[in-house]
Design a protein around this motif. Structure first.
Motif, PDB file in Angstrom:
ATOM      1  N   THR A 105      21.402  45.186 102.846  1.00  8.10           N
ATOM      2  CA  THR A 105      22.048  43.874 102.872  1.00  8.10           C
ATOM      3  C   THR A 105      23.147  43.807 101.815  1.00  8.10           C
ATOM      4  OG1 THR A 105      19.998  42.817 103.631  1.00  8.10           O
ATOM      5  CG2 THR A 105      21.680  41.390 102.675  1.00  8.10           C
ATOM      6  N   ILE A 106      24.349  43.399 102.241  1.00 13.62           N
ATOM      7  CA  ILE A 106      25.500  43.293 101.342  1.00 13.62           C
ATOM      8  C   ILE A 106      25.629  41.848 100.872  1.00 13.62           C
ATOM      9  CG2 ILE A 106      27.964  43.692 101.072  1.00 13.62           C
ATOM     10  CD1 ILE A 106      26.350  46.207 101.653  1.00 13.62           C
ATOM     11  N   THR A 107      25.644  41.652  99.557  1.00 11.56           N
ATOM     12  CA  THR A 107      25.750  40.296  99.004  1.00 11.56           C
ATOM     13  C   THR A 107      27.088  40.050  98.317  1.00 11.56           C
ATOM     14  OG1 THR A 107      24.697  41.033  96.939  1.00 11.56           O
ATOM     15  CG2 THR A 107      23.259  40.157  98.666  1.00 11.56           C
ATOM     16  N   ASP A 108      27.858  41.105  98.052  1.00 12.30           N
ATOM     17  CA  ASP A 108      29.168  40.967  97.396  1.00 12.30           C
ATOM     18  C   ASP A 108      30.211  41.724  98.209  1.00 12.30           C
ATOM     19  OD1 ASP A 108      26.945  41.192  95.101  1.00 12.30           O
ATOM     20  OD2 ASP A 108      28.535  39.841  94.419  1.00 12.30           O
ATOM     21  N   ALA A 109      31.434  41.227  98.180  1.00 15.06           N
ATOM     22  CA  ALA A 109      32.530  41.892  98.896  1.00 15.06           C
ATOM     23  C   ALA A 109      33.838  41.620  98.153  1.00 15.06           C
ATOM     24  CB  ALA A 109      32.624  41.393 100.325  1.00 15.06           C
ATOM     25  N   VAL A 110      34.821  42.487  98.366  1.00 15.52           N
ATOM     26  CA  VAL A 110      36.127  42.318  97.722  1.00 15.52           C
ATOM     27  C   VAL A 110      36.823  41.092  98.290  1.00 15.52           C
ATOM     28  CG1 VAL A 110      38.405  43.345  97.403  1.00 15.52           C
ATOM     29  CG2 VAL A 110      36.359  44.780  97.280  1.00 15.52           C
ATOM     30  N   SER A 111      37.294  40.238  97.407  1.00 13.38           N
ATOM     31  CA  SER A 111      37.970  39.004  97.814  1.00 13.38           C
ATOM     32  C   SER A 111      39.452  38.987  97.413  1.00 13.38           C
ATOM     33  CB  SER A 111      37.267  37.788  97.196  1.00 13.38           C
ATOM     34  OG  SER A 111      37.255  37.889  95.772  1.00 13.38           O
ATOM     35  N   GLU A 112      39.858  39.864  96.493  1.00 11.93           N
ATOM     36  CA  GLU A 112      41.264  39.870  96.062  1.00 11.93           C
ATOM     37  C   GLU A 112      41.637  41.238  95.500  1.00 11.93           C
ATOM     38  OE1 GLU A 112      44.146  37.846  92.630  1.00 11.93           O
ATOM     39  OE2 GLU A 112      42.157  36.999  93.048  1.00 11.93           O
TER      40      GLU A 112
END
Length: 246
Positions: A105-112
């Motif tokens: 499960t992925i809880t963080d992702a690149v936003s900028e």
């Protein structure tokens, strides 16, 4: 003759102005920040997105580029390619809705992603490559809002959304179209309506075949009955013809 020349001269002037306007419009359109390729399949894995940033100023250089990635439909496994003269800063954010994958499960992702330190001069452009592990499969397109900062302090905000059927905004955000998934043999996965239509076609064909078989069987049985009756009638006639002689 003079009036004719004047008319031709005016027509030529109007045509030249129209051509110049078209070329100017084309120049403005081509100067937008864009993402390449223009489309990917939904849920695509192990690909590369290229953000092309052109310089629109004649007397200033682009010194900073900020690309914002969507977090409602996140791009997973983002990696930045080293860029000569530029330093990339990657910012991650907590996802409101975690994404379940085969690896967990992925809880963080690149936003900028912010690129600084380099320079894009007048009449030039720069390609910024971003690798990804997986694209979302629950969206039809992804919008990457972008800020472009110039050496004179001006900031161009490429953040406007393009509405369906509407005119293109002045500063549109780069948009990546997400197409239907591809099946294992490389074909697009059929939609529910297509599958239903195919099933209906097969059912109709089966019903037609069944009906044809039933008709053939009926005709065969009728033929047998007619043959039996014919034999019986013949036998009866023979017996009847022999009776008087006896």
């Amino acid at each position: 003759m003079s009036a004719h020349r004047t008319t031709l001269r005016r027509a030529g002037t109007v045509a030249a102005l129209a051509t110049a306007s078209v070329l100017a419009a084309a120049g403005v359109a081509s100067a937008h920040v864009t993402v390449h390729p223009e489309s990917y399949a939904k849920g695509a894995t192990d690909g590369v997105l290229t953000f092309r940033v052109p310089n629109e100023e004649d007397k200033a250089s682009t010194t900073k580029v900020q690309v914002y990635l969507p977090t409602d439909h996140p791009v997973l496994g983002v990696l930045v390619t080293p860029q000569n003269g530029w330093t990339a800063k990657v910012t991650t954010s907590k996802l409101k809705t975690p994404v379940k994958t085969d690896d967990g499960t992925i809880t963080d992702a690149v936003s900028e992603i912010t690129w600084t330190g380099g320079k894009i001069g007048a009449g030039q452009f720069e390609d910024f490559n971003v690798a990804f592990g997986q694209l979302p499969d629950d969206a039809d397109q992804l919008s990457f809002k972008t800020l472009q900062t110039y050496s004179n302090g001006d900031v161009v905000r490429w953040i406007e959304e393009t509405t369906a059927g509407g005119d293109e905004p002045e500063n549109p955000a780069p948009v990546l179209k997400l197409t239907a998934k591809e099946s294992e043999d490389g074909d697009e996965t059929p939609t529910a309506s297509a599958s239903t239509a195919a099933t209906a076609t097969k059912s109709t064909s089966a019903a037609s075949a069944s009906s044809s078989d039933s008709t053939a069987r009926g005709l065969g049985i009728a033929g047998l009955i007619v043959g039996v009756l014919g034999l019986a009638a013949g036998a009866f006639a023979v017996v009847r013809s022999r009776s008087p002689r006896s």
